[in-house]
Design a protein around this motif. Structure first.
Motif, PDB file in Angstrom:
ATOM      1  N   LEU A  86      47.203  33.190  42.291  1.00 18.53           N
ATOM      2  CA  LEU A  86      47.655  34.534  42.076  1.00 18.53           C
ATOM      3  C   LEU A  86      48.264  34.886  40.936  1.00 18.53           C
ATOM      4  CD1 LEU A  86      49.378  35.495  45.647  1.00 18.53           C
ATOM      5  CD2 LEU A  86      46.761  36.109  44.601  1.00 18.53           C
ATOM      6  N   HIS A  87      47.958  35.985  40.202  1.00 18.63           N
ATOM      7  CA  HIS A  87      48.486  36.919  39.085  1.00 18.63           C
ATOM      8  C   HIS A  87      50.076  36.576  39.351  1.00 18.63           C
ATOM      9  CE1 HIS A  87      49.438  39.405  35.983  1.00 18.63           C
ATOM     10  NE2 HIS A  87      48.399  39.126  35.293  1.00 18.63           N
ATOM     11  N   ASP A  93      43.818  38.187  34.677  1.00 24.12           N
ATOM     12  CA  ASP A  93      44.827  39.237  34.522  1.00 24.12           C
ATOM     13  C   ASP A  93      44.115  40.578  34.872  1.00 24.12           C
ATOM     14  OD1 ASP A  93      46.661  37.856  33.192  1.00 24.12           O
ATOM     15  OD2 ASP A  93      46.002  38.123  31.279  1.00 24.12           O
ATOM     16  N   THR A  94      42.878  41.027  34.964  1.00 23.22           N
ATOM     17  CA  THR A  94      42.097  42.276  35.192  1.00 23.22           C
ATOM     18  C   THR A  94      41.362  41.770  36.778  1.00 23.22           C
ATOM     19  OG1 THR A  94      40.202  41.626  33.847  1.00 23.22           O
ATOM     20  CG2 THR A  94      42.193  42.984  32.907  1.00 23.22           C
ATOM     21  N   GLU A  95      41.392  40.685  37.124  1.00 22.52           N
ATOM     22  CA  GLU A  95      40.555  40.285  38.399  1.00 22.52           C
ATOM     23  C   GLU A  95      41.305  40.923  39.758  1.00 22.52           C
ATOM     24  OE1 GLU A  95      38.296  36.296  39.970  1.00 22.52           O
ATOM     25  OE2 GLU A  95      40.251  36.119  39.052  1.00 22.52           O
ATOM     26  N   ALA A 125      47.233  47.158  46.291  1.00 19.24           N
ATOM     27  CA  ALA A 125      47.237  48.684  46.567  1.00 19.24           C
ATOM     28  C   ALA A 125      48.169  49.236  46.325  1.00 19.24           C
ATOM     29  CB  ALA A 125      46.827  48.878  48.037  1.00 19.24           C
ATOM     30  N   ALA A 126      49.466  49.026  46.441  1.00 16.88           N
ATOM     31  CA  ALA A 126      50.596  49.622  46.002  1.00 16.88           C
ATOM     32  C   ALA A 126      50.871  49.643  44.530  1.00 16.88           C
ATOM     33  CB  ALA A 126      52.036  48.835  46.843  1.00 16.88           C
ATOM     34  N   GLU A 127      50.608  48.698  43.821  1.00 16.22           N
ATOM     35  CA  GLU A 127      50.458  48.708  42.519  1.00 16.22           C
ATOM     36  C   GLU A 127      49.530  49.651  41.744  1.00 16.22           C
ATOM     37  OE1 GLU A 127      49.929  44.882  40.432  1.00 16.22           O
ATOM     38  OE2 GLU A 127      51.735  44.120  41.430  1.00 16.22           O
ATOM     39  N   LEU A 128      48.323  49.823  42.519  1.00 12.88           N
ATOM     40  CA  LEU A 128      47.232  50.470  42.031  1.00 12.88           C
ATOM     41  C   LEU A 128      47.745  51.938  42.131  1.00 12.88           C
ATOM     42  CD1 LEU A 128      44.021  48.992  42.903  1.00 12.88           C
ATOM     43  CD2 LEU A 128      44.860  49.073  40.616  1.00 12.88           C
ATOM     44  N   TYR A 172      39.217  37.494  43.215  1.00 10.85           N
ATOM     45  CA  TYR A 172      39.710  36.194  43.218  1.00 10.85           C
ATOM     46  C   TYR A 172      39.598  35.744  44.505  1.00 10.85           C
ATOM     47  CZ  TYR A 172      43.548  32.747  43.860  1.00 10.85           C
ATOM     48  OH  TYR A 172      44.450  31.766  44.066  1.00 10.85           O
ATOM     49  N   LEU A 173      39.589  36.138  45.660  1.00 10.61           N
ATOM     50  CA  LEU A 173      39.474  35.658  47.004  1.00 10.61           C
ATOM     51  C   LEU A 173      37.921  35.004  46.942  1.00 10.61           C
ATOM     52  CD1 LEU A 173      40.660  34.909  49.659  1.00 10.61           C
ATOM     53  CD2 LEU A 173      39.930  37.209  50.309  1.00 10.61           C
TER      54      LEU A 173
END
Length: 157
Positions: free
Chosen positions: A121-122, A82-84, A149-152, A89-90
């Motif tokens: 993927l999440h 969830d927070t990774e 990046a867009a989410e952040l 992850y990669l």
């Protein structure tokens, strides 16, 4: 009960334990092996010249199969936490894939690797990456990083 090739080999070799019986051991191989073990033996381009060589090749092959199956099972369960981050992850994904490929380079096909990456993927990234149908892992990683990046940016705006 499943056929356990290595256990059967142990039983067989305890009876055939000296050099005098080496020729007999080699002659008995086709009668001793079944299923996967027989298929493996029949596929050898060069047959072992001694029973001891046969034992070493047999154990090496079936031990590796057991190891690779465990690694493959682990690989197919890798999920982004969830927070990774995608990068983390990669890193886990790639490390596990490299362990498998070190034993058997062609265990997974490129499409299988791509699908496993996407499946892991999440859910918020999975829903954004799937519809674009990336053609390879590199493209999937690029899109996933862009979405992350867009989410952040959206969360910081």
């Amino acid at each position: 009960m499943a056929y356990a090739p290595i256990a059967k080999l142990d039983n067989f070799t305890s009876e055939e334990d000296n050099a005098q019986n080496d020729a007999r051991g080699l002659q008995a191989i086709p009668y001793f092996l079944r299923d996967t073990a027989d298929t493996w033996y029949q596929s050898l381009a060069v047959k072992p010249q001694t029973f001891n060589d046969f034992k070493m090749e047999f154990v090496r092959y079936f031990s590796n199969n057991n190891s690779i199956n465990k690694l493959a099972n682990l690989f197919t369960t890798i999920k982004q936490g969830d927070t990774e981050t995608v990068t983390t992850y990669l890193r886990h994904f790639h490390r596990n894939l490299c362990q498998i490929q070190a034993i058997q380079a062609d265990y997974f096909t490129a499409p299988q690797i791509l699908n496993q990456f996407i499946r892991g993927l999440h859910s918020n990234l999975l829903q954004r990456v799937c519809p674009i149908h990336p053609v390879d892992l590199s493209t999937a990683v690029t899109h996933t990083r862009d979405f992350e990046a867009a989410e952040l940016e959206g969360n910081h705006a």
